[in-house]
Structures are given as C-alpha cells and as structure tokens.
Design a protein around this motif. Sequence first.
Motif, short mmCIF file in Angstrom:
data_model
loop_
_atom_site.label_atom_id
_atom_site.label_comp_id
_atom_site.label_asym_id
_atom_site.label_seq_id
_atom_site.Cartn_x
_atom_site.Cartn_y
_atom_site.Cartn_z
N PHE A 179 0.87 -1.18 0.00
CA PHE A 179 0.00 0.00 0.00
C PHE A 179 0.91 1.23 0.00
N ALA A 180 1.86 1.21 -0.92
CA ALA A 180 3.01 2.13 -0.84
C ALA A 180 2.65 3.57 -1.15
N GLY A 181 1.49 3.82 -1.77
CA GLY A 181 1.13 5.19 -2.13
C GLY A 181 2.24 5.79 -2.99
N CYS A 182 2.50 7.06 -2.77
CA CYS A 182 3.55 7.73 -3.55
C CYS A 182 4.91 7.56 -2.90
N GLY A 183 4.98 6.85 -1.75
CA GLY A 183 6.29 6.51 -1.21
C GLY A 183 6.73 7.25 0.04
N GLY A 184 5.80 7.86 0.76
CA GLY A 184 6.20 8.59 1.97
C GLY A 184 6.99 7.73 2.96
N MET A 185 6.48 6.52 3.22
CA MET A 185 7.18 5.62 4.15
C MET A 185 8.56 5.27 3.60
N VAL A 233 3.95 -2.34 -3.63
CA VAL A 233 2.66 -2.66 -4.25
C VAL A 233 1.69 -1.50 -4.00
N GLY A 264 0.75 0.55 5.07
CA GLY A 264 -0.44 1.12 5.69
C GLY A 264 -1.69 0.68 4.96
N PRO A 268 -5.37 0.59 3.88
CA PRO A 268 -6.26 1.74 3.87
C PRO A 268 -7.12 1.82 5.13
N LEU A 325 -7.87 -5.90 4.29
CA LEU A 325 -6.62 -5.81 3.56
C LEU A 325 -5.40 -6.04 4.46
N GLU A 342 1.25 0.92 9.71
CA GLU A 342 0.80 2.24 10.16
C GLU A 342 -0.67 2.37 9.80
N ASN A 389 -2.40 11.29 1.63
CA ASN A 389 -2.42 9.90 2.13
C ASN A 389 -1.10 9.47 2.76
C1 LIG Z 1 -2.58 5.42 3.45
S1 LIG Z 1 -2.15 5.16 1.78
C2 LIG Z 1 -0.46 4.68 1.95
C3 LIG Z 1 0.50 5.81 2.02
C4 LIG Z 1 1.95 5.41 1.95
N1 LIG Z 1 2.31 4.48 3.00
C5 LIG Z 1 2.85 6.63 2.02
O1 LIG Z 1 3.49 6.82 3.02
O2 LIG Z 1 2.89 7.40 1.03
C6 LIG Z 1 -2.90 3.61 1.41
C7 LIG Z 1 -2.70 3.19 -0.06
O3 LIG Z 1 -3.23 1.88 -0.25
C8 LIG Z 1 -3.61 1.79 -1.63
N2 LIG Z 1 -4.47 0.60 -1.79
C9 LIG Z 1 -5.74 0.46 -1.32
N3 LIG Z 1 -6.21 -0.76 -1.62
C10 LIG Z 1 -5.23 -1.40 -2.30
C11 LIG Z 1 -5.13 -2.69 -2.89
N4 LIG Z 1 -6.16 -3.57 -2.82
N5 LIG Z 1 -3.99 -3.03 -3.50
C12 LIG Z 1 -2.95 -2.15 -3.57
N6 LIG Z 1 -2.99 -0.90 -3.04
C13 LIG Z 1 -4.13 -0.53 -2.41
C14 LIG Z 1 -4.31 3.11 -1.86
O4 LIG Z 1 -4.39 3.41 -3.25
C15 LIG Z 1 -3.42 4.08 -1.06
O5 LIG Z 1 -2.47 4.71 -1.89
#
Ligand SMILES: C[S@@+](CC[C@H](N)C(=O)[O-])C[C@H]1O[C@@H](n2cnc3c(N)ncnc32)[C@H](O)[C@@H]1O
Length: 391
Positions: free
Chosen positions: A11-17, A32, A73, A75, A94, A113, A359
């Motif tokens: 759930f890497a998003g744009c990569g903050g972690m 992922v 993280g 969602p 998830l 997180e 996010n």
């Molecule tokens: C809280 S954000 C994560 C932020 C990330 N850790 C960061 O620091 O930038 C949660 C992410 O989970 C992704 N997500 C949600 N469901 C998912 C799935 N089934 N497979 C892959 N990614 C998923 C969302 O698109 C979102 O970007």
Amino acid sequence: MTKNLRMIDLFAGCGGMTVGFASEGFKPVLAVEWDRAAAATYAANFGEDHVIAGDIAAVPDEVIPEADIVIGGPPCQGFSNLGLKDINDPRNQLWREFMRFVKHARPKVFVIENVDRFAKSPEFAMLLAEADHGALVEYELQHAVLNAADYGVAQRRKRTIVIGSRIGRIELPAATHAKEPATGSGLLPWRTVRDVIGDIPPHPSTTELPARTSEIFGDPMPGVFRGLDLHIRRTPTSKSLDRYSFVPPGGGRFDLPAALLPNCWANKPTGTTDVMGRLRWDMPSVTIRTEFFKPEKGQYLHPQWEAGDWVEEYGKHRSDPVRSVDRVISHFEASLIQDFPSDYRWVGTKIQIARQIGNAVPSGLARAIAQQIKPHLLTVGASDARELSAA
Ligand SMILES: C[S@@+](CC[C@H](N)C(=O)[O-])C[C@H]1O[C@@H](n2cnc3c(N)ncnc32)[C@H](O)[C@@H]1O
C-alpha cells in the motif's frame, strides 16, 4: 561488511514511508500500490523495476521476495473518524493481505501504520490474536499512537504504529521534539509551518501544472513534476476571497461575519471548528488531508495574515491586502508540510497528486521508526545469507 537491508512497502502510495526508510539505507525490493498515478510517483523516485501497480490481492505468493522488513499502511477509511465504521468493509480485510506477505517474505520485522483509532478496531484485536496463537506467533508486537510533530515533522498527525519483531522486542521510537520541551529533557521544540514553507514565494504565478507527460508503466502520464511546478494557486470567487480575508491565523468559520456564511454553515451553527481555517506560522500545521486545496475542508489557508481595514458593518478587521496571503496552501507547500523533499518527483493530475500527498506518512515519522529498527536488524544474524558488501 554491512547489511543491505531489504524492504517491502505495501500500500506504498507515492512513497512517503519509503522516503524515510530509504534515507536510513533500507533498499526497497518490492512496492505494491494499485493507484497507478501514486505508483508512478513512487516509481519516478525509486525506480519502476520493483513496483507492482496493481491490487495486492492479485499478487501471487511466488513473486513475493524475501525481505528483512515489510512496511505498509492498509487503507483506513473503514474505521477513520471521517469514514464509515463498518467492520465488514472489505478494506478492513486488507491487513490480512499484509499478513500473507509477512508469511512469504519472512521478514525479521514488520511495521503497520494506520489511523489513530486502529488500536480500537476489531481488526487490531484479531492482529493481536494472530500474534498470540496464530500465524504471527513468532512476532512480538509493540504499538502506540505517535504524533508526527513529536518526531520533527511540522504537522500534528497522529498515526497508530505497530512494530512486529521476531528478533526480540523493539520499542516504538522515543519522541525527539515536544510542544514545550522541559529544560534538560534533551527534546527540541516542535518544528513549525514557518520552518518548512516560510521561504516559499507567497504568490504562485500559475493555476496549472506544466503541460508535460512521461511514459511510466508503458502509459503516458502527467508529469514528472517537481519543486515549484507544484506551486499552483486556485481561482476563488470574489465571495470566497472576501471570506478568507476575515479569517485570522488559528481562526476558522466562526470568524466569518454572519452575512458571509454559506447557507449550510449558517443553518448549522455548531460543528467542526477548523473548516475555512487559517494555519499559524509558529505551530505545526493541522493534519494534511487529501483535499487540502479546499479551504472548506480544514485549516488550510496560508498563515500570512495581518489586520487591515476595520469593517464597521461586520465589527471586524479584514486582512491587509498587501501584507496578507489570502489563498489555500499550494500542492508544493502541502508536500513540504508532509515532509517530502523539495525535489521529490510527482506524477498525476492536480487531484491525484493532492491525494498522494494527503495519504502519505510524513517521512520524518517513517525515518524515526527506521532509525529505531535498524540497529536491531544490523546486530542479528551475522550468519544472514544476504549479508553483502557495502556498495
Ligand atoms: C494510506 S495510503 C499509503 C500511504 C503510503 N504508506 C505513504 O506513506 O505514502 C494507502 C494506499 O493503499 C492503496 N491501496 C488500497 N487498496 C489497495 C489494494 N487492494 N492493492 C494495492 N494498493 C491498495 C491506496 O491506493 C493508497 O495509496
């Protein structure tokens, strides 16, 4: 000899972690993320080769590599204060996907997180049960709600952090900063909005991102943008500008003259106080959410405000137009408050990039967690097969 600490970001998003962990020398071997724009931002900064831009549930077990640490993280809308609290919400399942990755990657440590209320959720109780007598029985869990401001981030953002370790108990990192540090505590004062956006030009020259596309994952996508490319303003109506002008730093909707209140607020005199709010220069910001560009969503007006004319009709000062900045923070400013490096590379539309920013886990918080875990990983397993020479 030093270790090459391999990490998986789910759930890497744009990569903050990953920003925080990579700054401590961790090497991402898999990320992922199913939001393609967010995954593309991640890839623009850390490389496309190890990114799966798809649903985590569709990733086969066989492609999950071994890693020293799995972070992520799942969602949080299922139990966020802002979302539905339905425990059957599929998004709440998830974290089980997260556990599948732990099973196959066999990390020594994992980090989850989530929103501050996660520790009160049924899913968290199930996680504890797994660690007690289930799939995670090898792992010892520690958890706490951490405030990013206590780790040098110029933002009050509370997240539940869970550290699971099978190499001995790992405590959550101790705070490095405090609102009012006691003498001799060794703590630094909270960083402020001024520290991170004080030097940014007050008046962005454009409302649009540059017209630019790049091919990522084989598709053309808007970007790559960086730095002042993201310093964009909006085009508020004169009525909105009029409203902003009456909101002083730290103030909000309750500072608006009654005649300027939108109907929905005029009819609902109680409720959230920080909407249409203005940041303060000398405090950390409020939590940056995904719609920080809408002043009606929170305390996102630029902190620069000096009292100007007294308006008799309203019994209030409006802002001095020369010494005030009556606009919401720009995407660039929000990214800095979220602790992204100023040269971070971004991919997507304005709305997609705002979602990525809102996010994210602030990198300073992630770095503090990485710093806490790293010595434990470096001191175990001299026999570790993955021990590699320093690059
Ligand atoms: C809280 S954000 C994560 C932020 C990330 N850790 C960061 O620091 O930038 C949660 C992410 O989970 C992704 N997500 C949600 N469901 C998912 C799935 N089934 N497979 C892959 N990614 C998923 C969302 O698109 C979102 O970007």
